[in-house]
Design a protein around this motif. Structure first.
Motif: not given
Length: 390
Positions: A116-131, A146-155
């Motif tokens: 499935p398609a993946v959003s930066t919000y999905d990466q942010a959710e994984l980071l939250r679960r990891l924390l 780059s993409y990591g900055g986008m994930v950071a802002m979504a988080f």
């Protein structure tokens, strides 16, 4: 809610060097509507246990090994992160993870199967679960390129109480249509390779095309103005050899399916920049085609203006000509990589609040003047960079 299959390489839990894979049970509802019934998340943490904790995230080819730990494990940002570098590993606890949908230990596409398609919000959710899994209540900072900055802002938009500040390098609140145009062609090339049973060749060409957007015209002119060589009856230009060498190196390390998922994720990225309430330092490159500048020295006017107008905790800075996100992906004389890395080395301690006690106000003012002459767009109107600045 989560079970752990971790290998802790330290006598004291999470004290020096730890990494593992978290099995996330119960399903993962993705931003664009699909659901993963099970998912795994690969992560790595290094640094002193009492040091400030930061998450470091890179582009779509980034992974949990941020800096080199052995010849067999080369970090993707070794010019910037490591002992005595811009982000000193001996003074910071550094956490990173493999992206969902990528080529690492985190769940992703396998052997061409649909994913499935993946959003930066999905990466942010994984980071939250990891924390949550690691028992970490709040991060001192997220540094994203780059993409990591986008994930950071979504988080930060979704979980502002769990991070103190962001340092965002070459990332925006959404993709520019010109940048999407380049990436759309890259994805078409990869799919053509898959359909032709030549997946590696397709990924090599796509990465070669991508490199033309990561590097500045001035660097290309300085490095590749030599004469072409005749090989097998045709001429091969120096810049052509460089692009294909980078493509071949990339294709050896990454899977075409993961590239397609994460490249698309960049172009699906949309956040509301006005809802990013934590202090943000936004750093931009000029003269890099990927940025598709609509305003001098700004990756995205909307991104920087909405976050910095009238808010003292935000600022933006131009790093000059160079490589997108200063990643040293080219071992052959990465001139602009190291130049930009030196600028990051100079500024990161201030952005993360690590340099306040080591410099007098007068020296800080001089530092800010030098940054201004180098292309600072807007800074808070303060005499000294204090903890809350940018």
């Amino acid at each position: 809610m989560t079970s752990l299959k971790d290998t802790i390489r330290s006598e004291h839990s999470l004290s020096v060097d730890a990494e593992g894979v978290v099995d996330i049970q119960g399903g993962l509802r993705l931003h664009h509507g699909a659901t993963l019934q099970t998912a795994s998340l690969g992560w790595r943490m290094t640094g002193p246990p009492t040091a400030p904790l930061i998450v470091v995230l890179g582009g779509i080819s980034g992974h949990r090994t941020v800096f080199s730990v052995a010849p067999s494990r080369v970090g993707w940002w070794s010019e910037v992160v490591g002992p005595d570098l811009a982000l000193p590993s001996e003074k910071l606890r550094i956490l990173a993870f493999d992206y969902l949908g990528g080529s690492g230990e985190t769940t992703g596409p396998v052997n061409g199967a649909w994913f499935p398609a993946v959003s930066t919000y999905d990466q942010a959710e994984l980071l939250r679960r990891l924390l949550d899994h690691l028992g970490i209540e709040k991060l001192d900072a997220i540094v994203g390129a780059s993409y990591g900055g986008m994930v950071a802002m979504a988080f930060a938009e979704r979980h502002p109480a769990r991070v103190s500040r962001l340092v965002v390098v070459s990332a925006a609140d959404r993709a520019h249509p010109m940048a999407t145009a380049w990436r759309s062609l890259q994805r078409r090339i990869v799919r053509l390779g898959l359909d032709s049973s030549r997946p590696k060749a397709g990924l090599e060409l796509a990465r070669g095309l991508a490199m033309t957007t990561y590097r500045s015209a001035s660097e290309f002119a300085a490095r590749f103005s030599g004469e072409p060589r005749e090989i097998d009856g045709r001429f091969v230009f120096p810049v052509e050899e460089y692009l294909m060498a980078r493509g071949e190196d990339y294709a050896r390390r990454y899977q075409p399916d993961g590239f397609l998922i994460l490249s698309e994720s960049i172009d699906l990225h949309r956040i509301d920049a006005t809802q990013v309430k934590v202090p943000v330092t936004a750093m931009c490159q000029r003269a890099v085609r990927l940025l598709a500048l609509r305003k001098p020295h700004s990756r995205s006017p909307r991104q920087c203006d909405q976050r910095s107008r009238g808010r003292q905790g935000h600022g933006r800075h131009r790093l000059g000509d160079g490589c997108h996100c200063a990643r040293g992906s080219d071992p052959a004389a990465p001139l602009e990589d190291h130049r930009t890395a030196r600028l990051l080395w100079r500024y990161f301690p201030f952005a993360l609040g690590l340099a306040q006690k080591r410099r007098s106000p007068r020296r800080v003012r001089r530092f800010r003047q030098r940054v201004g002459r180098g292309g600072c767009i807007r800074e808070p109107r303060r005499a000294v960079l204090d903890r809350d600045t940018e």
